[in-house]
Design a protein around this motif. Structure first.
Motif, PDB file in Angstrom:
ATOM      1  N   VAL A   1      41.560  34.145  43.836  1.00 51.95           N
ATOM      2  CA  VAL A   1      42.808  34.904  43.776  1.00 51.95           C
ATOM      3  C   VAL A   1      42.624  36.327  44.278  1.00 51.95           C
ATOM      4  O   VAL A   1      43.457  36.855  45.010  1.00 51.95           O
ATOM      5  CB  VAL A   1      43.362  34.893  42.329  1.00 51.95           C
ATOM      6  CG1 VAL A   1      44.517  35.872  42.176  1.00 51.95           C
ATOM      7  CG2 VAL A   1      43.784  33.493  41.944  1.00 51.95           C
ATOM      8  N   SER A   2      41.521  36.956  43.883  1.00 52.63           N
ATOM      9  CA  SER A   2      41.326  38.365  44.226  1.00 52.63           C
ATOM     10  C   SER A   2      39.856  38.647  44.538  1.00 52.63           C
ATOM     11  O   SER A   2      39.126  39.212  43.721  1.00 52.63           O
ATOM     12  CB  SER A   2      41.800  39.228  43.049  1.00 52.63           C
ATOM     13  OG  SER A   2      41.748  40.580  43.390  1.00 52.63           O
TER      14      SER A   2
ATOM     15  N   MET B   1      47.930  34.141  40.623  1.00 49.48           N
ATOM     16  CA  MET B   1      48.231  34.498  42.002  1.00 49.48           C
ATOM     17  C   MET B   1      49.265  35.616  42.002  1.00 49.48           C
ATOM     18  O   MET B   1      50.282  35.521  41.324  1.00 49.48           O
ATOM     19  CB  MET B   1      48.793  33.288  42.758  1.00 49.48           C
ATOM     20  CG  MET B   1      47.825  32.124  42.860  1.00 49.48           C
ATOM     21  SD  MET B   1      46.410  32.490  43.886  1.00 49.48           S
ATOM     22  CE  MET B   1      47.016  31.950  45.444  1.00 49.48           C
ATOM     23  N   PRO B   2      49.013  36.689  42.744  1.00 51.88           N
ATOM     24  CA  PRO B   2      50.008  37.762  42.839  1.00 51.88           C
ATOM     25  C   PRO B   2      51.211  37.308  43.666  1.00 51.88           C
ATOM     26  O   PRO B   2      51.153  36.306  44.369  1.00 51.88           O
ATOM     27  CB  PRO B   2      49.245  38.882  43.545  1.00 51.88           C
ATOM     28  CG  PRO B   2      48.132  38.202  44.258  1.00 51.88           C
ATOM     29  CD  PRO B   2      47.806  36.962  43.479  1.00 51.88           C
TER      30      PRO B   2
ATOM     31  N   THR C   1      44.003  35.966  36.125  1.00 51.86           N
ATOM     32  CA  THR C   1      43.550  35.412  37.399  1.00 51.86           C
ATOM     33  C   THR C   1      44.696  34.689  38.104  1.00 51.86           C
ATOM     34  O   THR C   1      44.476  33.784  38.883  1.00 51.86           O
ATOM     35  CB  THR C   1      42.362  34.435  37.191  1.00 51.86           C
ATOM     36  OG1 THR C   1      42.793  33.329  36.399  1.00 51.86           O
ATOM     37  CG2 THR C   1      41.191  35.122  36.539  1.00 51.86           C
TER      38      THR C   1
ATOM     39  N   ALA D   1      38.437  42.371  44.140  1.00 50.80           N
ATOM     40  CA  ALA D   1      38.337  42.824  42.744  1.00 50.80           C
ATOM     41  C   ALA D   1      37.179  42.149  42.023  1.00 50.80           C
ATOM     42  O   ALA D   1      36.442  42.798  41.269  1.00 50.80           O
ATOM     43  CB  ALA D   1      39.648  42.546  42.012  1.00 50.80           C
ATOM     44  N   GLU D   2      36.993  40.872  42.256  1.00 50.28           N
ATOM     45  CA  GLU D   2      35.904  40.151  41.571  1.00 50.28           C
ATOM     46  C   GLU D   2      34.535  40.561  42.109  1.00 50.28           C
ATOM     47  O   GLU D   2      33.570  40.656  41.349  1.00 50.28           O
ATOM     48  CB  GLU D   2      36.097  38.644  41.668  1.00 50.28           C
ATOM     49  CG  GLU D   2      37.292  38.132  40.893  1.00 50.28           C
ATOM     50  CD  GLU D   2      37.301  38.573  39.436  1.00 50.28           C
ATOM     51  OE1 GLU D   2      36.278  38.437  38.743  1.00 50.28           O
ATOM     52  OE2 GLU D   2      38.357  39.051  38.980  1.00 50.28           O
TER      53      GLU D   2
ATOM     54  N   GLN E   1      52.048  41.078  47.442  1.00 48.17           N
ATOM     55  CA  GLN E   1      50.899  41.772  46.823  1.00 48.17           C
ATOM     56  C   GLN E   1      49.565  41.101  47.144  1.00 48.17           C
ATOM     57  O   GLN E   1      48.528  41.575  46.718  1.00 48.17           O
ATOM     58  CB  GLN E   1      51.071  41.801  45.307  1.00 48.17           C
ATOM     59  CG  GLN E   1      52.275  42.596  44.853  1.00 48.17           C
ATOM     60  CD  GLN E   1      52.498  42.478  43.364  1.00 48.17           C
ATOM     61  OE1 GLN E   1      52.262  41.423  42.783  1.00 48.17           O
ATOM     62  NE2 GLN E   1      52.926  43.558  42.750  1.00 48.17           N
ATOM     63  N   ARG E   2      49.607  40.006  47.866  1.00 50.31           N
ATOM     64  CA  ARG E   2      48.388  39.236  48.136  1.00 50.31           C
ATOM     65  C   ARG E   2      47.503  39.941  49.146  1.00 50.31           C
ATOM     66  O   ARG E   2      47.963  40.589  50.071  1.00 50.31           O
ATOM     67  CB  ARG E   2      48.738  37.839  48.645  1.00 50.31           C
ATOM     68  CG  ARG E   2      49.401  37.007  47.581  1.00 50.31           C
ATOM     69  CD  ARG E   2      49.755  35.643  48.089  1.00 50.31           C
ATOM     70  NE  ARG E   2      50.338  34.860  47.002  1.00 50.31           N
ATOM     71  CZ  ARG E   2      51.026  33.774  47.178  1.00 50.31           C
ATOM     72  NH1 ARG E   2      51.241  33.283  48.382  1.00 50.31           N
ATOM     73  NH2 ARG E   2      51.504  33.133  46.144  1.00 50.31           N
ATOM     74  N   GLU E   3      46.169  39.745  48.928  1.00 53.03           N
ATOM     75  CA  GLU E   3      45.201  40.280  49.885  1.00 53.03           C
ATOM     76  C   GLU E   3      45.286  39.466  51.160  1.00 53.03           C
ATOM     77  O   GLU E   3      45.546  38.264  51.125  1.00 53.03           O
ATOM     78  CB  GLU E   3      43.781  40.168  49.307  1.00 53.03           C
ATOM     79  CG  GLU E   3      43.558  41.054  48.103  1.00 53.03           C
ATOM     80  CD  GLU E   3      42.163  40.897  47.549  1.00 53.03           C
ATOM     81  OE1 GLU E   3      41.262  40.474  48.298  1.00 53.03           O
ATOM     82  OE2 GLU E   3      41.975  41.228  46.388  1.00 53.03           O
TER      83      GLU E   3
ATOM     84  N   GLN F   1      46.301  31.324  52.645  1.00 58.50           N
ATOM     85  CA  GLN F   1      47.008  31.140  51.378  1.00 58.50           C
ATOM     86  C   GLN F   1      47.010  29.683  50.938  1.00 58.50           C
ATOM     87  O   GLN F   1      46.873  29.394  49.756  1.00 58.50           O
ATOM     88  CB  GLN F   1      48.430  31.676  51.475  1.00 58.50           C
ATOM     89  CG  GLN F   1      49.106  31.775  50.140  1.00 58.50           C
ATOM     90  CD  GLN F   1      48.316  32.636  49.153  1.00 58.50           C
ATOM     91  OE1 GLN F   1      47.843  33.703  49.487  1.00 58.50           O
ATOM     92  NE2 GLN F   1      48.167  32.153  47.941  1.00 58.50           N
TER      93      GLN F   1
ATOM     94  N   LYS G   1      43.776  29.016  49.257  1.00 57.65           N
ATOM     95  CA  LYS G   1      43.761  29.661  47.940  1.00 57.65           C
ATOM     96  C   LYS G   1      44.546  28.837  46.934  1.00 57.65           C
ATOM     97  O   LYS G   1      44.084  28.581  45.822  1.00 57.65           O
ATOM     98  CB  LYS G   1      44.339  31.080  48.006  1.00 57.65           C
ATOM     99  CG  LYS G   1      43.420  32.098  48.604  1.00 57.65           C
ATOM    100  CD  LYS G   1      44.052  33.475  48.514  1.00 57.65           C
ATOM    101  CE  LYS G   1      43.102  34.542  48.985  1.00 57.65           C
ATOM    102  NZ  LYS G   1      43.619  35.894  48.754  1.00 57.65           N
TER     103      LYS G   1
END
Length: 118
Positions: free
Chosen positions: A48-49, A110-111, A108, A52-53, A115-117, A3, A6
């Motif tokens: 961030v994800s 940050m969750p 884009t 998904a990207e 909820q973060r991966e 994190q 990130k």
């Protein structure tokens, strides 16, 4: 990705975009600034994800194209640098790109920590 890394990347990307839009000619032509901004937005989204990207690698570019189509509805689909009237300082490009960044940055963000991966 940890994190802290990130957060560091997202902060760096945001600062770099802000720097470019504050003094676009230091970063190149309108075309160069536009492409660098898009690339940085893609890097931000990937940071961030990642999953998904990677599943939808055109998401940012598609959202950008949709934004331009909405902002310039009577113009043909082209890059922003071809849609605006250039000026010596790049102020017009910076102004229009700021609108894009403001529109795309929330997608884009940050969750929340839960909820973060991993």
């Amino acid at each position: 990705m940890e994190q802290d890394l990130k957060d560091t990347i997202v902060t760096w990307v945001d600062e770099r975009i802000d720097d470019m839009l504050a003094a676009p000619r230091m970063w190149g032509s309108d075309e160069a600034v536009e492409m660098q901004t898009l690339l940085l937005l893609e890097l931000r989204a990937l940071t961030v994800s990642p999953a998904a990207e990677l599943a939808n690698p055109r998401r940012i570019v598609d959202a950008y194209a949709a934004h331009l189509a909405s902002a310039f509805p009577t113009q043909p689909h082209r890059p922003l640098f071809q849609l605006i009237t250039p000026d010596p300082l790049g102020a017009t490009m910076a102004h229009e790109l700021r609108k894009v960044v403001n529109a795309l940055r929330p997608s884009t963000s940050m969750p929340a920590p839960h909820q973060r991966e991993p």
